[in-house]
Design a protein around this motif. Structure first.
Motif, PDB file in Angstrom:
ATOM      1  N   ILE A   1     -31.683 -20.632  12.579  1.00 11.19           N
ATOM      2  CA  ILE A   1     -31.018 -19.572  11.830  1.00 11.19           C
ATOM      3  C   ILE A   1     -29.541 -19.495  12.208  1.00 11.19           C
ATOM      4  O   ILE A   1     -28.700 -19.149  11.369  1.00 11.19           O
ATOM      5  CB  ILE A   1     -31.739 -18.219  12.032  1.00 11.19           C
ATOM      6  CG1 ILE A   1     -31.222 -17.154  11.055  1.00 11.19           C
ATOM      7  CG2 ILE A   1     -31.589 -17.724  13.438  1.00 11.19           C
ATOM      8  CD1 ILE A   1     -31.617 -17.394   9.650  1.00 11.19           C
ATOM      9  N   GLN A   2     -29.183 -19.865  13.436  1.00 11.64           N
ATOM     10  CA  GLN A   2     -27.779 -19.845  13.834  1.00 11.64           C
ATOM     11  C   GLN A   2     -26.986 -20.938  13.105  1.00 11.64           C
ATOM     12  O   GLN A   2     -25.807 -20.767  12.810  1.00 11.64           O
ATOM     13  CB  GLN A   2     -27.626 -20.038  15.354  1.00 11.64           C
ATOM     14  CG  GLN A   2     -28.127 -18.892  16.190  1.00 11.64           C
ATOM     15  CD  GLN A   2     -29.621 -18.946  16.441  1.00 11.64           C
ATOM     16  OE1 GLN A   2     -30.249 -19.977  16.253  1.00 11.64           O
ATOM     17  NE2 GLN A   2     -30.195 -17.834  16.844  1.00 11.64           N
TER      18      GLN A   2
ATOM     19  N   SER B   1     -26.568 -19.793   9.092  1.00 10.97           N
ATOM     20  CA  SER B   1     -26.198 -18.416   8.751  1.00 10.97           C
ATOM     21  C   SER B   1     -24.861 -18.390   8.018  1.00 10.97           C
ATOM     22  O   SER B   1     -23.998 -19.243   8.211  1.00 10.97           O
ATOM     23  CB  SER B   1     -26.132 -17.559  10.009  1.00 10.97           C
ATOM     24  OG  SER B   1     -25.147 -18.059  10.872  1.00 10.97           O
ATOM     25  N   ASN B   2     -24.705 -17.386   7.171  1.00 15.42           N
ATOM     26  CA  ASN B   2     -23.440 -17.199   6.457  1.00 15.42           C
ATOM     27  C   ASN B   2     -22.558 -16.245   7.255  1.00 15.42           C
ATOM     28  O   ASN B   2     -22.830 -15.954   8.418  1.00 15.42           O
ATOM     29  CB  ASN B   2     -23.706 -16.700   5.034  1.00 15.42           C
ATOM     30  CG  ASN B   2     -24.483 -15.397   5.013  1.00 15.42           C
ATOM     31  OD1 ASN B   2     -24.664 -14.756   6.030  1.00 15.42           O
ATOM     32  ND2 ASN B   2     -24.951 -15.017   3.836  1.00 15.42           N
TER      33      ASN B   2
ATOM     34  N   LEU C   1     -22.266 -13.112   7.099  1.00 17.81           N
ATOM     35  CA  LEU C   1     -22.929 -11.865   7.471  1.00 17.81           C
ATOM     36  C   LEU C   1     -24.024 -12.067   8.527  1.00 17.81           C
ATOM     37  O   LEU C   1     -24.648 -11.113   8.955  1.00 17.81           O
ATOM     38  CB  LEU C   1     -23.544 -11.222   6.223  1.00 17.81           C
ATOM     39  CG  LEU C   1     -22.552 -10.847   5.116  1.00 17.81           C
ATOM     40  CD1 LEU C   1     -23.291 -10.354   3.897  1.00 17.81           C
ATOM     41  CD2 LEU C   1     -21.563  -9.814   5.618  1.00 17.81           C
ATOM     42  N   GLY C   2     -24.257 -13.290   8.935  1.00 19.08           N
ATOM     43  CA  GLY C   2     -25.267 -13.566   9.948  1.00 19.08           C
ATOM     44  C   GLY C   2     -26.670 -13.750   9.386  1.00 19.08           C
ATOM     45  O   GLY C   2     -27.626 -13.819  10.144  1.00 19.08           O
ATOM     46  N   LEU C   3     -26.798 -13.850   8.067  1.00 20.35           N
ATOM     47  CA  LEU C   3     -28.102 -14.051   7.436  1.00 20.35           C
ATOM     48  C   LEU C   3     -28.266 -15.500   7.022  1.00 20.35           C
ATOM     49  O   LEU C   3     -27.277 -16.223   6.834  1.00 20.35           O
ATOM     50  CB  LEU C   3     -28.231 -13.143   6.199  1.00 20.35           C
ATOM     51  CG  LEU C   3     -28.133 -11.643   6.469  1.00 20.35           C
ATOM     52  CD1 LEU C   3     -28.083 -10.888   5.153  1.00 20.35           C
ATOM     53  CD2 LEU C   3     -29.292 -11.187   7.301  1.00 20.35           C
ATOM     54  N   HIS C   4     -29.494 -15.919   6.845  1.00 20.23           N
ATOM     55  CA  HIS C   4     -29.786 -17.285   6.414  1.00 20.23           C
ATOM     56  C   HIS C   4     -29.255 -17.498   4.995  1.00 20.23           C
ATOM     57  O   HIS C   4     -29.518 -16.710   4.094  1.00 20.23           O
ATOM     58  CB  HIS C   4     -31.300 -17.533   6.452  1.00 20.23           C
ATOM     59  CG  HIS C   4     -31.699 -18.866   5.918  1.00 20.23           C
ATOM     60  ND1 HIS C   4     -31.448 -20.026   6.585  1.00 20.23           N
ATOM     61  CD2 HIS C   4     -32.325 -19.217   4.770  1.00 20.23           C
ATOM     62  CE1 HIS C   4     -31.909 -21.047   5.891  1.00 20.23           C
ATOM     63  NE2 HIS C   4     -32.447 -20.574   4.778  1.00 20.23           N
ATOM     64  N   ASP C   5     -28.502 -18.567   4.785  1.00 17.97           N
ATOM     65  CA  ASP C   5     -27.925 -18.887   3.480  1.00 17.97           C
ATOM     66  C   ASP C   5     -28.917 -19.739   2.696  1.00 17.97           C
ATOM     67  O   ASP C   5     -28.965 -20.954   2.843  1.00 17.97           O
ATOM     68  CB  ASP C   5     -26.602 -19.612   3.669  1.00 17.97           C
ATOM     69  CG  ASP C   5     -25.805 -19.713   2.387  1.00 17.97           C
ATOM     70  OD1 ASP C   5     -26.282 -19.197   1.354  1.00 17.97           O
ATOM     71  OD2 ASP C   5     -24.710 -20.300   2.427  1.00 17.97           O
ATOM     72  N   THR C   6     -29.714 -19.097   1.856  1.00 16.35           N
ATOM     73  CA  THR C   6     -30.780 -19.776   1.131  1.00 16.35           C
ATOM     74  C   THR C   6     -30.235 -20.701   0.061  1.00 16.35           C
ATOM     75  O   THR C   6     -30.825 -21.759  -0.198  1.00 16.35           O
ATOM     76  CB  THR C   6     -31.723 -18.734   0.496  1.00 16.35           C
ATOM     77  OG1 THR C   6     -32.142 -17.843   1.514  1.00 16.35           O
ATOM     78  CG2 THR C   6     -32.934 -19.389  -0.117  1.00 16.35           C
TER      79      THR C   6
ATOM     80  N   ARG D   1     -35.938 -20.412   4.068  1.00  9.56           N
ATOM     81  CA  ARG D   1     -36.125 -20.450   5.517  1.00  9.56           C
ATOM     82  C   ARG D   1     -37.573 -20.758   5.846  1.00  9.56           C
ATOM     83  O   ARG D   1     -38.497 -20.210   5.257  1.00  9.56           O
ATOM     84  CB  ARG D   1     -35.739 -19.103   6.104  1.00  9.56           C
ATOM     85  CG  ARG D   1     -35.849 -19.031   7.581  1.00  9.56           C
ATOM     86  CD  ARG D   1     -35.385 -17.689   8.069  1.00  9.56           C
ATOM     87  NE  ARG D   1     -35.639 -17.567   9.497  1.00  9.56           N
ATOM     88  CZ  ARG D   1     -35.650 -16.433  10.131  1.00  9.56           C
ATOM     89  NH1 ARG D   1     -35.402 -15.321   9.504  1.00  9.56           N
ATOM     90  NH2 ARG D   1     -35.892 -16.409  11.423  1.00  9.56           N
TER      91      ARG D   1
END
Length: 140
Positions: free
Chosen positions: A18-19, A22-23, A25-30, A36
């Motif tokens: 996930i690191q 991440s985009n 904002l710290g979220l997974h960039d789908t 994910r």
């Protein structure tokens, strides 16, 4: 056949976490990295187990690369062709056969594995319906 002279298998590349995906904002960039997968993030095998599973393939690759460097391209191609020819087994699917030809070509004819002398009792029994097994093999 990968032309490398590697003696031991390489370590498997780590899956993206996930690191890594991440985009801002710290979220997974789908959209960029796909959905994910928690199964990809959890490491279920140890590096030693991965190396042991790839050990035989790496040693075979080393032998084929050495043959290529010493004798030219025809030697590994011929050996791979012979392996493919002897691995084709047109015998009855119900009867267990040993492929001693392939064992000789792979260099396993002088080794003794547990599968050589410890067979489950289900493999020792002869099948009752040979015709049904042939139909299953030929998808009839």
């Amino acid at each position: 056949m990968d032309p490398s002279l590697r003696l031991v298998p390489s370590t498997t590349p780590k899956a993206a976490s996930i690191q890594d995906t991440s985009n801002s904002l710290g979220l997974h960039d789908t959209l960029n990295y796909g959905p994910r997968s928690l199964a990809a993030e959890v490491q279920t095998t140890t590096p030693l187990k991965d190396r042991l599973q790839n050990w035989e393939a790496t040693q075979d690759n080393l032998k084929l690369t050495t043959l290529r460097n010493v004798y030219g391209l025809h030697a590994p191609v011929r050996l791979l062709m012979e392996r493919k020819a002897v691995s084709y087994n047109p015998h009855m699917p119900t009867y267990k056969t040993s492929n001693i030809h392939l064992d000789i070509l792979m260099g396993r004819d002088e080794t003794l594995d547990t599968c050589d002398f410890m067979m489950p009792s289900s493999e020792l029994q002869q099948p009752l319906d040979v015709h049904a097994e042939m139909e299953k093999k030929l998808r009839m």
